[in-house]
Design a protein around this motif. Structure first.
Motif, PDB file in Angstrom:
ATOM      1  N   ALA A   1       4.698  -8.467  -6.865  1.00  0.00           N
ATOM      2  CA  ALA A   1       5.068  -9.383  -5.782  1.00  0.00           C
ATOM      3  C   ALA A   1       4.710 -10.819  -6.154  1.00  0.00           C
ATOM      4  CB  ALA A   1       4.381  -8.962  -4.485  1.00  0.00           C
ATOM      5  N   ARG A   2       3.521 -11.012  -6.678  1.00  0.00           N
ATOM      6  CA  ARG A   2       3.080 -12.353  -7.084  1.00  0.00           C
ATOM      7  C   ARG A   2       4.038 -12.936  -8.126  1.00  0.00           C
ATOM      8  NH1 ARG A   2      -1.712 -11.953 -10.732  1.00  0.00           N
ATOM      9  NH2 ARG A   2       0.018 -11.446 -12.087  1.00  0.00           N
ATOM     10  N   ASP A   3       4.487 -12.103  -9.060  1.00  0.00           N
ATOM     11  CA  ASP A   3       5.356 -12.578 -10.132  1.00  0.00           C
ATOM     12  C   ASP A   3       6.694 -13.118  -9.632  1.00  0.00           C
ATOM     13  OD1 ASP A   3       3.386 -11.953 -11.958  1.00  0.00           O
ATOM     14  OD2 ASP A   3       4.384 -10.131 -12.699  1.00  0.00           O
ATOM     15  N   ILE A   4       7.144 -12.670  -8.466  1.00  0.00           N
ATOM     16  CA  ILE A   4       8.404 -13.205  -7.917  1.00  0.00           C
ATOM     17  C   ILE A   4       8.145 -14.199  -6.780  1.00  0.00           C
ATOM     18  CG2 ILE A   4       9.716 -11.153  -8.575  1.00  0.00           C
ATOM     19  CD1 ILE A   4       9.799 -10.559  -5.446  1.00  0.00           C
ATOM     20  N   GLY A   5       6.867 -14.522  -6.561  1.00  0.00           N
ATOM     21  CA  GLY A   5       6.520 -15.493  -5.524  1.00  0.00           C
ATOM     22  C   GLY A   5       6.445 -14.919  -4.125  1.00  0.00           C
ATOM     23  N   ALA A   6       6.342 -13.597  -4.011  1.00  0.00           N
ATOM     24  CA  ALA A   6       6.263 -12.951  -2.697  1.00  0.00           C
ATOM     25  C   ALA A   6       4.795 -12.755  -2.296  1.00  0.00           C
ATOM     26  CB  ALA A   6       6.974 -11.608  -2.721  1.00  0.00           C
ATOM     27  N   ARG A   7       4.557 -12.793  -1.021  1.00  0.00           N
ATOM     28  CA  ARG A   7       3.234 -12.509  -0.460  1.00  0.00           C
ATOM     29  C   ARG A   7       3.044 -10.998  -0.440  1.00  0.00           C
ATOM     30  NH1 ARG A   7       2.568 -11.840   5.071  1.00  0.00           N
ATOM     31  NH2 ARG A   7       4.668 -12.649   5.273  1.00  0.00           N
ATOM     32  N   PHE A   8       1.818 -10.524  -0.637  1.00  0.00           N
ATOM     33  CA  PHE A   8       1.506  -9.094  -0.629  1.00  0.00           C
ATOM     34  C   PHE A   8       0.371  -8.869   0.354  1.00  0.00           C
ATOM     35  CE2 PHE A   8      -0.536  -5.204  -2.050  1.00  0.00           C
ATOM     36  CZ  PHE A   8       0.529  -4.402  -2.419  1.00  0.00           C
ATOM     37  N   GLN A   9       0.542  -7.918   1.266  1.00  0.00           N
ATOM     38  CA  GLN A   9      -0.491  -7.623   2.259  1.00  0.00           C
ATOM     39  C   GLN A   9      -0.601  -6.131   2.485  1.00  0.00           C
ATOM     40  OE1 GLN A   9       0.914  -9.946   5.665  1.00  0.00           O
ATOM     41  NE2 GLN A   9      -1.004 -11.079   5.525  1.00  0.00           N
ATOM     42  N   LEU A  10      -1.828  -5.704   2.756  1.00  0.00           N
ATOM     43  CA  LEU A  10      -2.077  -4.339   3.206  1.00  0.00           C
ATOM     44  C   LEU A  10      -2.331  -4.396   4.700  1.00  0.00           C
ATOM     45  CD1 LEU A  10      -4.498  -3.051   0.433  1.00  0.00           C
ATOM     46  CD2 LEU A  10      -2.001  -2.895   0.525  1.00  0.00           C
ATOM     47  N   ARG A  11      -1.664  -3.539   5.433  1.00  0.00           N
ATOM     48  CA  ARG A  11      -1.792  -3.521   6.890  1.00  0.00           C
ATOM     49  C   ARG A  11      -2.491  -2.231   7.328  1.00  0.00           C
ATOM     50  NH1 ARG A  11       3.735  -3.757   9.887  1.00  0.00           N
ATOM     51  NH2 ARG A  11       3.675  -5.902   9.186  1.00  0.00           N
ATOM     52  N   ASN A  12      -3.425  -2.358   8.230  1.00  0.00           N
ATOM     53  CA  ASN A  12      -4.080  -1.247   8.920  1.00  0.00           C
ATOM     54  C   ASN A  12      -4.739  -0.203   8.013  1.00  0.00           C
ATOM     55  OD1 ASN A  12      -3.183  -2.302  11.404  1.00  0.00           O
ATOM     56  ND2 ASN A  12      -1.229  -1.269  11.162  1.00  0.00           N
TER      57      ASN A  12
ATOM     58  N   ARG B   1       3.713   3.710  -6.868  1.00  0.00           N
ATOM     59  CA  ARG B   1       3.941   2.648  -7.853  1.00  0.00           C
ATOM     60  C   ARG B   1       5.448   2.405  -8.025  1.00  0.00           C
ATOM     61  NH1 ARG B   1       0.287   1.070 -11.567  1.00  0.00           N
ATOM     62  NH2 ARG B   1      -0.795   3.070 -11.396  1.00  0.00           N
ATOM     63  N   ASP B   2       6.222   3.475  -8.139  1.00  0.00           N
ATOM     64  CA  ASP B   2       7.669   3.344  -8.299  1.00  0.00           C
ATOM     65  C   ASP B   2       8.305   2.650  -7.099  1.00  0.00           C
ATOM     66  OD1 ASP B   2       7.475   4.609 -10.754  1.00  0.00           O
ATOM     67  OD2 ASP B   2       8.268   6.527 -10.021  1.00  0.00           O
ATOM     68  N   VAL B   3       7.914   3.050  -5.887  1.00  0.00           N
ATOM     69  CA  VAL B   3       8.475   2.435  -4.678  1.00  0.00           C
ATOM     70  C   VAL B   3       8.149   0.947  -4.644  1.00  0.00           C
ATOM     71  CG1 VAL B   3       8.243   2.326  -2.160  1.00  0.00           C
ATOM     72  CG2 VAL B   3       8.587   4.531  -3.280  1.00  0.00           C
ATOM     73  N   LEU B   4       6.897   0.589  -4.913  1.00  0.00           N
ATOM     74  CA  LEU B   4       6.503  -0.818  -4.853  1.00  0.00           C
ATOM     75  C   LEU B   4       7.239  -1.647  -5.905  1.00  0.00           C
ATOM     76  CD1 LEU B   4       2.651  -0.494  -4.300  1.00  0.00           C
ATOM     77  CD2 LEU B   4       4.390  -1.014  -2.590  1.00  0.00           C
ATOM     78  N   LEU B   5       7.220  -1.197  -7.155  1.00  0.00           N
ATOM     79  CA  LEU B   5       7.829  -1.983  -8.229  1.00  0.00           C
ATOM     80  C   LEU B   5       9.347  -2.038  -8.108  1.00  0.00           C
ATOM     81  CD1 LEU B   5       5.603  -0.911 -11.262  1.00  0.00           C
ATOM     82  CD2 LEU B   5       5.282  -2.826  -9.657  1.00  0.00           C
ATOM     83  N   ASP B   6       9.973  -0.911  -7.782  1.00  0.00           N
ATOM     84  CA  ASP B   6      11.431  -0.898  -7.628  1.00  0.00           C
ATOM     85  C   ASP B   6      11.880  -1.777  -6.472  1.00  0.00           C
ATOM     86  OD1 ASP B   6      11.525   0.862  -9.766  1.00  0.00           O
ATOM     87  OD2 ASP B   6      11.974   2.629  -8.530  1.00  0.00           O
ATOM     88  N   THR B   7      11.147  -1.719  -5.366  1.00  0.00           N
ATOM     89  CA  THR B   7      11.508  -2.521  -4.193  1.00  0.00           C
ATOM     90  C   THR B   7      11.381  -4.006  -4.489  1.00  0.00           C
ATOM     91  OG1 THR B   7      10.861  -0.740  -2.702  1.00  0.00           O
ATOM     92  CG2 THR B   7      10.994  -2.941  -1.760  1.00  0.00           C
ATOM     93  N   VAL B   8      10.317  -4.405  -5.160  1.00  0.00           N
ATOM     94  CA  VAL B   8      10.152  -5.824  -5.512  1.00  0.00           C
ATOM     95  C   VAL B   8      11.299  -6.286  -6.405  1.00  0.00           C
ATOM     96  CG1 VAL B   8       8.734  -7.426  -6.864  1.00  0.00           C
ATOM     97  CG2 VAL B   8       7.653  -5.943  -5.171  1.00  0.00           C
ATOM     98  N   GLN B   9      11.619  -5.513  -7.419  1.00  0.00           N
ATOM     99  CA  GLN B   9      12.669  -5.917  -8.358  1.00  0.00           C
ATOM    100  C   GLN B   9      14.064  -5.881  -7.731  1.00  0.00           C
ATOM    101  OE1 GLN B   9      12.185  -7.359 -11.324  1.00  0.00           O
ATOM    102  NE2 GLN B   9      10.068  -7.288 -10.644  1.00  0.00           N
ATOM    103  N   ARG B  10      14.332  -4.871  -6.940  1.00  0.00           N
ATOM    104  CA  ARG B  10      15.670  -4.704  -6.354  1.00  0.00           C
ATOM    105  C   ARG B  10      15.909  -5.667  -5.194  1.00  0.00           C
ATOM    106  NH1 ARG B  10      15.123   0.275  -4.683  1.00  0.00           N
ATOM    107  NH2 ARG B  10      14.518  -0.431  -2.627  1.00  0.00           N
ATOM    108  N   ASP B  11      14.949  -5.728  -4.265  1.00  0.00           N
ATOM    109  CA  ASP B  11      15.159  -6.471  -3.022  1.00  0.00           C
ATOM    110  C   ASP B  11      14.621  -7.900  -3.047  1.00  0.00           C
ATOM    111  OD1 ASP B  11      16.246  -4.092  -2.145  1.00  0.00           O
ATOM    112  OD2 ASP B  11      14.485  -3.517  -0.965  1.00  0.00           O
ATOM    113  N   ARG B  12      13.692  -8.187  -3.956  1.00  0.00           N
ATOM    114  CA  ARG B  12      13.068  -9.502  -4.048  1.00  0.00           C
ATOM    115  C   ARG B  12      12.664 -10.032  -2.667  1.00  0.00           C
ATOM    116  NH1 ARG B  12      12.978 -11.027  -9.041  1.00  0.00           N
ATOM    117  NH2 ARG B  12      12.652 -13.230  -8.648  1.00  0.00           N
ATOM    118  N   PRO B  13      11.807  -9.295  -1.961  1.00  0.00           N
ATOM    119  CA  PRO B  13      11.430  -9.698  -0.611  1.00  0.00           C
ATOM    120  C   PRO B  13      10.577 -10.969  -0.606  1.00  0.00           C
ATOM    121  CG  PRO B  13      10.006  -7.925  -1.364  1.00  0.00           C
ATOM    122  CD  PRO B  13      11.067  -8.112  -2.413  1.00  0.00           C
ATOM    123  N   THR B  14      10.550 -11.627   0.533  1.00  0.00           N
ATOM    124  CA  THR B  14       9.673 -12.790   0.688  1.00  0.00           C
ATOM    125  C   THR B  14       8.221 -12.346   0.806  1.00  0.00           C
ATOM    126  OG1 THR B  14       9.937 -12.758   3.093  1.00  0.00           O
ATOM    127  CG2 THR B  14      11.448 -14.167   1.825  1.00  0.00           C
ATOM    128  N   ALA B  15       8.032 -11.129   1.309  1.00  0.00           N
ATOM    129  CA  ALA B  15       6.692 -10.548   1.434  1.00  0.00           C
ATOM    130  C   ALA B  15       6.811  -9.038   1.308  1.00  0.00           C
ATOM    131  CB  ALA B  15       6.065 -10.913   2.772  1.00  0.00           C
TER     132      ALA B  15
END
Length: 105
Positions: free
Chosen positions: A73-84, A33-47
């Motif tokens: 991710a949705r809150d900043i307009g980024a796409r979210f996907q689970l792979r494999n 949870r920390d990695v996902l939320l911190d990464t979204v807030q810090r890096d603001r990725p496109t996906a």
């Protein structure tokens, strides 16, 4: 309780990939949870792409962490996907009705 390791890497297209290895349970879910939320807030990725290739177990708290990541991710307009996801993980997501929401590929 299991162990999990998360690593992140930024792709040239602006997406961030979070590689997860191990078990996602009560002992490890806060790290995810920390990695996902911190990464979204810090890096603001496109996906945000969460690679579950090497996830051996996931329970409801692991699913909750993924939902939290998807919402961030949705809150900043980024796409979210689970792979494999493994068949075990994919089955859990289908049973809960979250496979489509979490963008299983």
């Amino acid at each position: 309780m299991g162990e999990a390791v998360m690593t992140t890497r930024r792709q040239a297209d602006g997406a961030t990939v979070v590689d997860v290895r191990g078990s996602l349970d009560a002992a490890t879910v806060e790290s995810l949870r920390d990695v996902l939320l911190d990464t979204v807030q810090r890096d603001r990725p496109t996906a945000m792409i969460v690679d579950l290739t090497y996830v051996t177990f996931m329970d409801s708290v692991g699913i909750g962490a993924l939902v939290a990541g998807q919402r961030a991710a949705r809150d900043i307009g980024a796409r979210f996907q689970l792979r494999n996801p493994s068949e075990f993980v994919h089955r859990q997501l289908r049973v809960t009705g979250l496979a489509d929401l979490l963008g299983c590929i």
